[in-house]
Design a protein around this motif. Structure first.
Motif, PDB file in Angstrom:
ATOM      1  N   PHE A  43      30.610  38.257   4.757  1.00  0.00           N
ATOM      2  CA  PHE A  43      30.828  37.802   6.127  1.00  0.00           C
ATOM      3  C   PHE A  43      29.519  37.535   6.881  1.00  0.00           C
ATOM      4  N   TYR A  51      29.951  28.404   7.580  1.00  0.00           N
ATOM      5  CA  TYR A  51      30.507  29.635   8.138  1.00  0.00           C
ATOM      6  C   TYR A  51      29.475  30.261   9.077  1.00  0.00           C
ATOM      7  N   ILE A  54      30.656  36.497  10.860  1.00  0.00           N
ATOM      8  CA  ILE A  54      31.839  37.188  11.387  1.00  0.00           C
ATOM      9  C   ILE A  54      31.931  37.036  12.906  1.00  0.00           C
ATOM     10  N   LYS A  60      33.521  43.679  10.277  1.00  0.00           N
ATOM     11  CA  LYS A  60      32.838  43.397   9.004  1.00  0.00           C
ATOM     12  C   LYS A  60      33.067  44.475   7.949  1.00  0.00           C
ATOM     13  N   LEU A 106      41.395  37.783  13.653  1.00  0.00           N
ATOM     14  CA  LEU A 106      40.519  36.906  12.885  1.00  0.00           C
ATOM     15  C   LEU A 106      40.569  35.494  13.448  1.00  0.00           C
ATOM     16  N   GLU A 109      37.572  30.555  11.303  1.00  0.00           N
ATOM     17  CA  GLU A 109      36.456  30.607  10.349  1.00  0.00           C
ATOM     18  C   GLU A 109      36.513  31.864   9.498  1.00  0.00           C
ATOM     19  N   ASP A 110      36.885  32.989  10.109  1.00  0.00           N
ATOM     20  CA  ASP A 110      36.967  34.236   9.349  1.00  0.00           C
ATOM     21  C   ASP A 110      38.122  34.186   8.341  1.00  0.00           C
ATOM     22  N   ARG A 113      36.981  32.159   5.517  1.00  0.00           N
ATOM     23  CA  ARG A 113      36.029  32.900   4.690  1.00  0.00           C
ATOM     24  C   ARG A 113      36.755  33.883   3.788  1.00  0.00           C
TER      25      ARG A 113
END
Length: 146
Positions: A43, A51, A54, A60, A106, A109-110, A113
Motif C-alpha cells: 500500500f 496508485y 493508502i 495499512k 476503502l 484506488e485502495d 490496489r
C-alpha cells in the motif's frame, strides 16, 4: 465390434483428460515468491500502477495483514502441488470477504490496489481467472456475466 472398442477407448481418453483440466501444477519457485510477496511493504505509492498510496494510513497494517492471509491461503493450496482453478478461486473469494468490514472505508484506488495484490498471487501460481470475484469486489457485480 472393433469400432465399438475404439469408440469406448476414445471416450475414456477424453474423460480422463477432461477430468485433469483446471488443475494448476505449482511452479517451482512459487514458495519463494509467496515469501517475497508477504515480506514486501504494501500500500505504498506506486507510479507504475498510478496508485497514490493508502488513503487512510491507519488501515495499512490491517489491510496488509488481510492480504498476507490471502497469500498464506494460496501458499497452502500451492503446497498441495496440483490444486484446481476452483480451489484458488474460492481462496480469492474468502480473501476478499476478509475486507468486508472495511470495504466502505476503502476508496477506489485502495480497492483497485487490493485487487492488484490478488492478481499478483494469481500470477505466482498461473491462475488466469478469478471467476469474477475481483469484479464483484470492485464493482459489486461481474460485468462479464449477464
Amino acid at each position: 465390434m472393433k469400432q465399438l472398442i475404439n469408440i469406448i477407448i476414445g471416450l475414456s481418453f477424453l474423460l480422463f483428460t477432461a477430468c485433469g483440466q483446471g488443475k494448476i501444477k505449482t511452479p517451482e519457485n512459487a514458495m519463494t515468491k509467496f515469501e517475497e510477496f508477504k515480506s514486501k511493504e504494501k500500500f505504498l505509492r506506486d507510479g507504475k500502477l498510478f496508485y497514490p498510496g493508502i488513503g487512510d494510513p491507519t488501515l495499512k497494517p490491517i489491510l496488509t495483514e488481510k492480504i498476507n492471509l490471502a497469500a498464506d491461503d494460496f501458499k497452502k493450496l500451492a503446497d498441495k502441488g496440483n490444486s484446481t482453478d476452483t480451489e484458488y478461486q474460492n481462496a480469492i473469494k474468502i480473501g476478499l470477504d476478509r475486507f468486508a468490514d472495511l470495504y466502505l472505508q476503502l476508496d477506489t484506488e485502495d480497492r483497485e490496489r487490493v485487487c492488484s495484490y490478488f492478481e499478483e498471487l494469481m500470477d505466482i501460481v498461473g491462475l488466469e481467472s478469478s471467476d469474477g470475484h475481483l469484479n464483484d469486489f470492485m464493482y459489486g457485480f461481474d460485468p462479464t456475466k449477464k
